[in-house]
Scaffold this active site. Structure first.
Site, PDB file in Angstrom:
ATOM      1  N   GLU A   1      20.680 -42.463  14.293  1.00 24.98           N
ATOM      2  CA  GLU A   1      21.310 -42.313  12.870  1.00 24.98           C
ATOM      3  C   GLU A   1      19.983 -41.648  12.238  1.00 24.98           C
ATOM      4  O   GLU A   1      18.513 -41.538  12.569  1.00 24.98           O
ATOM      5  CB  GLU A   1      20.727 -43.832  12.374  1.00 24.98           C
ATOM      6  CG  GLU A   1      20.626 -44.426  11.462  1.00 24.98           C
ATOM      7  CD  GLU A   1      21.742 -43.557  10.352  1.00 24.98           C
ATOM      8  OE1 GLU A   1      22.804 -44.151   9.984  1.00 24.98           O
ATOM      9  OE2 GLU A   1      20.970 -43.423   9.113  1.00 24.98           O
TER      10      GLU A   1
ATOM     11  N   CYS B   1      37.258 -49.199 -10.414  1.00 28.81           N
ATOM     12  CA  CYS B   1      38.343 -49.275  -9.623  1.00 28.81           C
ATOM     13  C   CYS B   1      39.375 -48.225 -10.524  1.00 28.81           C
ATOM     14  O   CYS B   1      39.491 -47.682 -11.629  1.00 28.81           O
ATOM     15  CB  CYS B   1      39.134 -50.382  -9.938  1.00 28.81           C
ATOM     16  SG  CYS B   1      38.130 -52.196  -9.610  1.00 28.81           S
TER      17      CYS B   1
ATOM     18  N   CYS C   1      36.182 -48.470 -17.451  1.00 26.25           N
ATOM     19  CA  CYS C   1      35.432 -48.657 -16.306  1.00 26.25           C
ATOM     20  C   CYS C   1      35.176 -47.444 -15.699  1.00 26.25           C
ATOM     21  O   CYS C   1      34.869 -46.711 -15.571  1.00 26.25           O
ATOM     22  CB  CYS C   1      35.462 -49.919 -15.928  1.00 26.25           C
ATOM     23  SG  CYS C   1      34.348 -50.174 -13.974  1.00 26.25           S
TER      24      CYS C   1
ATOM     25  N   TYR D   1      25.787 -42.206  13.664  1.00 27.90           N
ATOM     26  CA  TYR D   1      25.688 -42.350  12.418  1.00 27.90           C
ATOM     27  C   TYR D   1      25.451 -44.096  12.294  1.00 27.90           C
ATOM     28  O   TYR D   1      26.504 -44.284  11.984  1.00 27.90           O
ATOM     29  CB  TYR D   1      26.632 -41.917  11.584  1.00 27.90           C
ATOM     30  CG  TYR D   1      27.243 -40.383  11.447  1.00 27.90           C
ATOM     31  CD1 TYR D   1      26.718 -39.655  11.159  1.00 27.90           C
ATOM     32  CD2 TYR D   1      28.142 -40.056  12.716  1.00 27.90           C
ATOM     33  CE1 TYR D   1      26.721 -38.103  11.164  1.00 27.90           C
ATOM     34  CE2 TYR D   1      28.340 -38.370  12.881  1.00 27.90           C
ATOM     35  CZ  TYR D   1      27.777 -37.699  11.842  1.00 27.90           C
ATOM     36  OH  TYR D   1      27.983 -36.072  12.458  1.00 27.90           O
TER      37      TYR D   1
ATOM     38  N   CYS E   1      35.365 -42.843   6.413  1.00 29.30           N
ATOM     39  CA  CYS E   1      36.288 -43.599   4.849  1.00 29.30           C
ATOM     40  C   CYS E   1      36.545 -42.540   3.661  1.00 29.30           C
ATOM     41  O   CYS E   1      36.895 -42.134   2.627  1.00 29.30           O
ATOM     42  CB  CYS E   1      34.469 -44.188   4.505  1.00 29.30           C
ATOM     43  SG  CYS E   1      33.129 -43.105   4.462  1.00 29.30           S
TER      44      CYS E   1
ATOM     45  N   ASP F   1      31.035 -42.250  13.362  1.00 31.69           N
ATOM     46  CA  ASP F   1      31.387 -43.064  11.786  1.00 31.69           C
ATOM     47  C   ASP F   1      30.698 -42.413  10.748  1.00 31.69           C
ATOM     48  O   ASP F   1      29.904 -43.096  10.120  1.00 31.69           O
ATOM     49  CB  ASP F   1      30.527 -44.554  11.932  1.00 31.69           C
ATOM     50  CG  ASP F   1      31.096 -45.350  10.619  1.00 31.69           C
ATOM     51  OD1 ASP F   1      32.269 -45.034   9.959  1.00 31.69           O
ATOM     52  OD2 ASP F   1      30.931 -47.056  10.287  1.00 31.69           O
TER      53      ASP F   1
END
Ligand code: SAH
Length: 443
Positions: A326, A78, A75, A305, A401, A374
């Site tokens: 945003e 992950c 896959c 954001y 992130c 963010d």
């Protein structure tokens, strides 16, 4: 073209979670190989890229575990399931430390207690399998081959059940999956969002056309099996693209949005609006960021954001005023309604590019005490950061992130007089190589 098998030793882990090996002095990345392991690999060269695939591990690392998922290896969704939980935590900790150590001490990563089935948003691509059967799942890494997946260990199980039901309905409703090569067929993707706190479910059918004969019967049948479905949306995407959602949206059932509760506030979420995928860890992330800022209640803050206004509205009790900006107009519409629904009067939202908005504020010489930012994985930009420096808020909370772009942006801010006070990694995406960070800076 296969160049045959050879024996290699893994010298470390890349930020993607893949093992690094050296072949004739050149570095290559091997999925699912751990540091210190020797292995037989297979080298394949395509026109664009050389792939080094794992054939057999010869001496297994003590950090290796048997991946619980049956699709792991095929896959690619992950990247870390072959690592023990401790090894995953250590991998993320080290990844952040290697990148951000120059700015200060990195706190111990905040991990997730039950690191499976955390995703509240699930996306599945529909296609025909080898025997002309309908399949749905995700694209194999670096390819356009869909892998048929009926259960994913990081998905909301409810979402997977609904996707399986849709797959089962296709034949009797004469629905054909979309074929990328011929451009024929109807159903391209299904996107499910569930509010974990409210149990409201959104189903988005991404289709190649807006013609959907029998749609009422389809929805009736679907809701009979899954009465928790509170809204069904048809999103039309007739472009040749790997982007999932198109521009046109038709609400087939319900209100066209779902709601969820985060940190005691209620949020409506539209199909195209961003919403954090792991709500349990999101509460930890937001609370950590807000605590870092040590607010007094008299501050004017920017939430850049801001998406559907989650951070703005959660912080609104602790500041005098918060202004969210945003670029996605659906998300801003959600944010404005969310302020109203939560009876919050000191939050204001603007639909703009965050950089352009900051330039305007800087030109108007506005006074800001706090900037919470963010940005998406690409990080912020010079326009935004240079205006932030001009606005000179005393405090900055940077939620990221992607630690690589975070490092770049911290470099910019620390050169312009900001000091990093705290760095906190949070595991928002267990089993994958992604890691979230929240950083507090002061002028
Ligand atoms: N803080 C929010 C959203 C974070 S995701 C939350 O935690 O839910 C990042 C958001 O930035 C997305 O909503 C995306 O639409 C928005 N975005 C991306 N580029 C932007 C830009 N140039 N200006 C303003 N917003 C942007």
């Amino acid at each position: 073209m296969s160049k045959g098998t050879l024996k290699v030793k893994c010298i470390g882990l890349h930020e993607s979670g893949k093992g690094i090996v050296k072949i004739k002095g050149k570095e290559y990345l091997v999925p699912r190989l751990l540091a210190g392991e020797t292995a037989i690999v297979d080298m394949k060269r395509t026109k664009y890229k050389t792939f080094v695939n794992l054939v057999k591990v010869e001496n297994e690392s003590k950090e290796r575990v048997k991946p619980p998922c049956i699709y792991y290896g095929e896959c690619g969704g992950c990247q870390l399931q072959h690592m023990s939980q401790q090894a995953q935590d250590q991998f993320k900790q080290k990844l952040v430390e290697d990148l951000l150590k120059p700015f200060g001490k990195v706190n111990r990563i905040l991990t997730m207690k039950a690191p499976y089935h955390y995703r509240n948003k699930v996306h599945s691509t529909f296609a025909y399998g080898k025997k002309k059967e309908v399949i749905s799942g995700i694209y194999q890494e670096d390819s356009h081959h869909v892998i048929d997946i009926d259960k994913c260990l990081i998905h909301d199980p409810k979402a997977d059940e609904i996707i399986e039901t849709i797959k089962g309905f296709m034949k009797s409703f004469k629905m054909h999956p979309f074929d990328e090569d011929t451009g024929r067929g109807f159903l391209r993707h299904v996107l499910i969002k569930r509010g974990f706190a409210t149990n409201q479910v959104m189903v988005v059918l991404v289709t190649s056309t807006n013609v959907f004969p029998g749609k009422n019967n389809f929805i009736k049948a679907l809701r009979k099996v899954h009465p928790e479905i509170s809204t069904v949306i048809m999103n039309i995407n007739n472009r040749k693209t790997s982007v999932v959602l198109g521009n046109q949206e038709i609400v087939l059932y319900g209100k066209g949005y779902i709601e969820d509760v985060l940190c005691g506030k209620r949020f409506q979420i539209s199909a195209k609006s961003f919403y954090q995928v792991n709500p349990i860890q999101t509460e930890i992330l937001y609370n950590t960021g807000i605590e870092m800022a040590n607010l007094k209640g008299n501050e004017t803050a920017i939430d850049a954001y801001c998406g559907i206004g989650t951070i703005s509205l959660i912080v609104s009790d602790k500041v005098k005023k918060v202004i969210g900006v945003e670029v996605n107009k659906d998300a801003v519409r959600d944010a404005i309604r969310n302020a109203k629904n939560n009876q919050i009067k000191n939050a204001q939202f603007f639909n703009d590019d965050a950089g352009d908005f900051m330039v305007k504020l800087a030109n108007e010489k506005k006074k800001m005490d706090l900037v919470i930012m963010d940005p998406p994985r690409a990080g912020s930009d010079e326009k935004f950061l240079s205006s932030l420096v001009k606005l000179a808020p005393k405090k900055v909370v940077y939620v990221s992130c992607n630690p690589v772009t975070l490092k770049r942006d911290l470099h910019y801010l620390t050169k312009k007089g900001y000091k990093v006070k705290e760095i906190q990694p949070v595991d928002m995406f267990p089993q994958t190589a992604h890691v979230e960070c929240v950083v507090f800076l002061e002028l």
